[in-house]
Design an enzyme around this catalytic site. Structure first.
Site, PDB file in Angstrom:
ATOM      1  N   ARG A 146      10.178  -3.185  -4.138  1.00  0.00           N
ATOM      2  CA  ARG A 146       9.139  -2.661  -3.475  1.00  0.00           C
ATOM      3  C   ARG A 146       8.292  -2.278  -4.694  1.00  0.00           C
ATOM      4  O   ARG A 146       6.775  -1.984  -4.237  1.00  0.00           O
ATOM      5  CB  ARG A 146       9.441  -1.393  -2.829  1.00  0.00           C
ATOM      6  CG  ARG A 146       8.385  -0.733  -1.911  1.00  0.00           C
ATOM      7  CD  ARG A 146       8.931   0.188  -1.006  1.00  0.00           C
ATOM      8  NE  ARG A 146       9.971   1.074  -1.058  1.00  0.00           N
ATOM      9  CZ  ARG A 146      10.284   1.951  -2.021  1.00  0.00           C
ATOM     10  NH1 ARG A 146       9.558   2.731  -2.852  1.00  0.00           N
ATOM     11  NH2 ARG A 146      11.575   2.507  -1.929  1.00  0.00           N
ATOM     12  N   LYS A 200      -4.193 -15.806   7.978  1.00  0.00           N
ATOM     13  CA  LYS A 200      -5.311 -16.916   8.497  1.00  0.00           C
ATOM     14  C   LYS A 200      -5.541 -17.993   7.533  1.00  0.00           C
ATOM     15  O   LYS A 200      -4.421 -18.696   7.278  1.00  0.00           O
ATOM     16  CB  LYS A 200      -6.567 -16.212   8.922  1.00  0.00           C
ATOM     17  CG  LYS A 200      -6.413 -14.960   9.496  1.00  0.00           C
ATOM     18  CD  LYS A 200      -5.649 -14.721  11.030  1.00  0.00           C
ATOM     19  CE  LYS A 200      -5.281 -13.477  11.436  1.00  0.00           C
ATOM     20  NZ  LYS A 200      -6.309 -12.457  11.538  1.00  0.00           N
ATOM     21  N   ASP A 217     -14.253  -7.470   4.682  1.00  0.00           N
ATOM     22  CA  ASP A 217     -13.218  -8.213   5.194  1.00  0.00           C
ATOM     23  C   ASP A 217     -13.703  -9.710   5.061  1.00  0.00           C
ATOM     24  O   ASP A 217     -14.532 -10.261   5.830  1.00  0.00           O
ATOM     25  CB  ASP A 217     -12.938  -8.217   6.525  1.00  0.00           C
ATOM     26  CG  ASP A 217     -11.619  -8.682   7.170  1.00  0.00           C
ATOM     27  OD1 ASP A 217     -11.432  -9.905   6.702  1.00  0.00           O
ATOM     28  OD2 ASP A 217     -10.868  -8.178   7.920  1.00  0.00           O
TER      29      ASP A 217
HETATM   30  C1  LIG Z   1      -6.225 -11.154  11.593  1.00  0.00           C
HETATM   31  C2  LIG Z   1      -7.199 -10.439  11.017  1.00  0.00           C
HETATM   32  C3  LIG Z   1      -6.967  -9.050  10.559  1.00  0.00           C
HETATM   33  C4  LIG Z   1      -5.462  -8.405  10.393  1.00  0.00           C
HETATM   34  O1  LIG Z   1      -4.591  -9.323   9.800  1.00  0.00           O
HETATM   35  P1  LIG Z   1      -3.085  -9.289  10.051  1.00  0.00           P
HETATM   36  O2  LIG Z   1      -2.645 -10.091   9.016  1.00  0.00           O
HETATM   37  O3  LIG Z   1      -2.801  -9.921  11.576  1.00  0.00           O
HETATM   38  O4  LIG Z   1      -2.308  -7.890   9.934  1.00  0.00           O
HETATM   39  C5  LIG Z   1      -8.009  -8.289   9.955  1.00  0.00           C
HETATM   40  N1  LIG Z   1      -9.257  -8.896   9.820  1.00  0.00           N
HETATM   41  C6  LIG Z   1      -9.200 -10.102  10.357  1.00  0.00           C
HETATM   42  C7  LIG Z   1     -10.769 -10.535  10.244  1.00  0.00           C
HETATM   43  C8  LIG Z   1      -8.577 -10.741  10.970  1.00  0.00           C
HETATM   44  O5  LIG Z   1      -8.902 -12.073  11.298  1.00  0.00           O
END
Ligand SMILES: *Cc1c(COP(=O)(O)O)cnc(C)c1O
Length: 392
Positions: free
Chosen positions: A64, A209, A184
């Site tokens: 961890r 993604k 983000d």
């Molecule tokens: C999918 C996504 C998230 C969250 O990510 P997870 O891996 O599903 O927890 C956050 N921001 C954006 C822009 C996303 O497409």
């Protein structure tokens, strides 16, 4: 002067510089949960260092705390984003939670969010779950007026999900002053946009993604300076949201093909955006590269996502696609389509959706690596056969 390697080169070699000296070609996958040591006193001293969020050399004491395979992915992503460090989490939401907890821990629990954001990010900020108090603004120009003495973070997406609107990050970063700006960067990836170059202090990815890229691994990561990384590692250690080593392995592998995948998908997406704009059943196309007045020198091209509005029932288009995969998520090798009002942004109140430009007619498509003509054939048949409004 020695030319520094291009991003495409670094994507293949970052995090792997020592492999030749190790005498291996593939990255070692270390699945250990614990690391034996005979000298308890020395281990105790090292544990004290790990507890400060630093990463001393040698094996971590416990799974961890850190993991050598995950550390390779962190080093590689930090390099691609042009940051000192990166800290990997189990998911994108765990990564965002870590950043929010850091703001709370610093005694600055107020967050300014620019809508729209990813639906669950919006929910996490809005819910107050982590002790956060959020002020929402509808445009980046309103951020400065929303800052308070206890503001610990400004959270934005550019291009934003699902409308693909862009924010001028350099202007916003200047407006934020001392308050850290979190961008983000999931949609753009470091291939097309590196927010730290524009003043972002924290660059977040849902690695689930594009970084993974094959729809088979979940992860999140935050690139930042070493100071902030220490805090994030402390939080990750205490809350337990570290990335699994196998995920770290797959994500590092994904980075190697990231530039090729993102550029190929973006080329196809741009072509589809143009064809959609001319389709009689499409009333609007949202594609960054086709928008006037975009921030200069920020997003290279338009990216692999296209959002568009249709004249009839948008959900019927999702039902009618045959080659394209009808599903949430994005950034996979295959093309995915979904209806944000039903799925990714369902959690928002209808009024907030409307105010953010997420109409019931909006569809979001994440373009993959299929041939453009095959994708267009499928889109065209799905648009043409889907029932007109009033005849569901
Ligand atoms: C999918 C996504 C998230 C969250 O990510 P997870 O891996 O599903 O927890 C956050 N921001 C954006 C822009 C996303 O497409």
């Amino acid at each position: 002067m020695v030319r520094s390697p291009a991003l495409a080169t670094r994507a293949v070699h970052a995090g792997r510089d020592d492999l030749t000296d190790l005498g291996v070609h593939a990255v070692p996958l270390d699945l250990s949960t614990t690391y034996p040591a005979r000298d308890s006193a020395a281990e105790a001293a090292r544990l004290d260092v790990f507890a400060t969020g630093e990463q001393p050399s040698g094996y971590p004491i416990y799974g961890r705390v850190a993991n050598p395979t995950v550390q390779r992915f962190e080093a590689a992503l930090a390099e691609l984003e042009g940051c000192q460090a990166a800290v990997a989490f189990a998911t994108g939401m765990a990564a965002l939670s870590g950043c929010l907890l850091a703001a709370v821990a610093a005694g600055r629990p107020h967050v300014v969010g620019v809508r729209p954001l990813y639906g669950t990010s919006d929910h996490l900020l809005d819910s107050g779950l982590l002790g956060i108090r959020v002020s929402w603004v509808a445009a980046a120009g309103q951020v400065a007026a929303a800052l308070r003495g206890d503001t610990g973070l400004v959270v934005v997406e550019s291009p934003a999900n699902p409308t693909l609107t862009e924010i001028d990050l350099s202007v916003l970063a200047a407006d934020c002053g001392e308050v850290p700006l979190l961008v983000d960067n999931t949609f753009a990836t470091p291939v097309l946009q590196r927010p730290a170059e524009h003043g972002a202090r924290l660059v977040l990815h849902s690695a689930t993604k594009f970084l993974g890229g094959h729809g088979d691994v979940m992860g999140g990561i935050v690139a930042c300076d070493e100071d902030r990384a220490r805090t994030l590692r402390q939080i990750r250690y205490a809350t337990g949201a570290i990335l699994h080593p196998l995920a770290g392995y797959l994500l590092l592998r994904g980075l190697a093909t990231l530039p090729v995948r993102v550029r190929a998908a973006s080329t196809t997406a741009a072509e589809l955006a143009d064809r959609l704009a001319a389709h009689p059943r499409v009333s609007a196309v949202h594609y960054p590269a086709r928008r006037p007045g975009r921030p200069a020198g920020q997003l290279d091209g338009g990216g692999a996502l296209v959002s568009f509005e249709v004249t009839g029932d948008a959900r019927a288009v999702v039902s009618a696609v045959r080659l394209i995969t009808p599903t949430v998520s994005l950034g996979s090798v295959d093309t995915l389509i979904q209806h944000p009002a039903s799925l990714t942004h369902r959690i928002l109140a209808a009024a907030d959706r409307q105010a953010s430009g997420i109409s019931d007619r909006l569809l979001r498509m994440s373009v993959g690596l299929e041939d453009v003509e095959d994708l267009w054939t499928d889109l065209d048949q799905a648009l043409t056969t889907h029932p007109e409004e009033g005849h569901p």
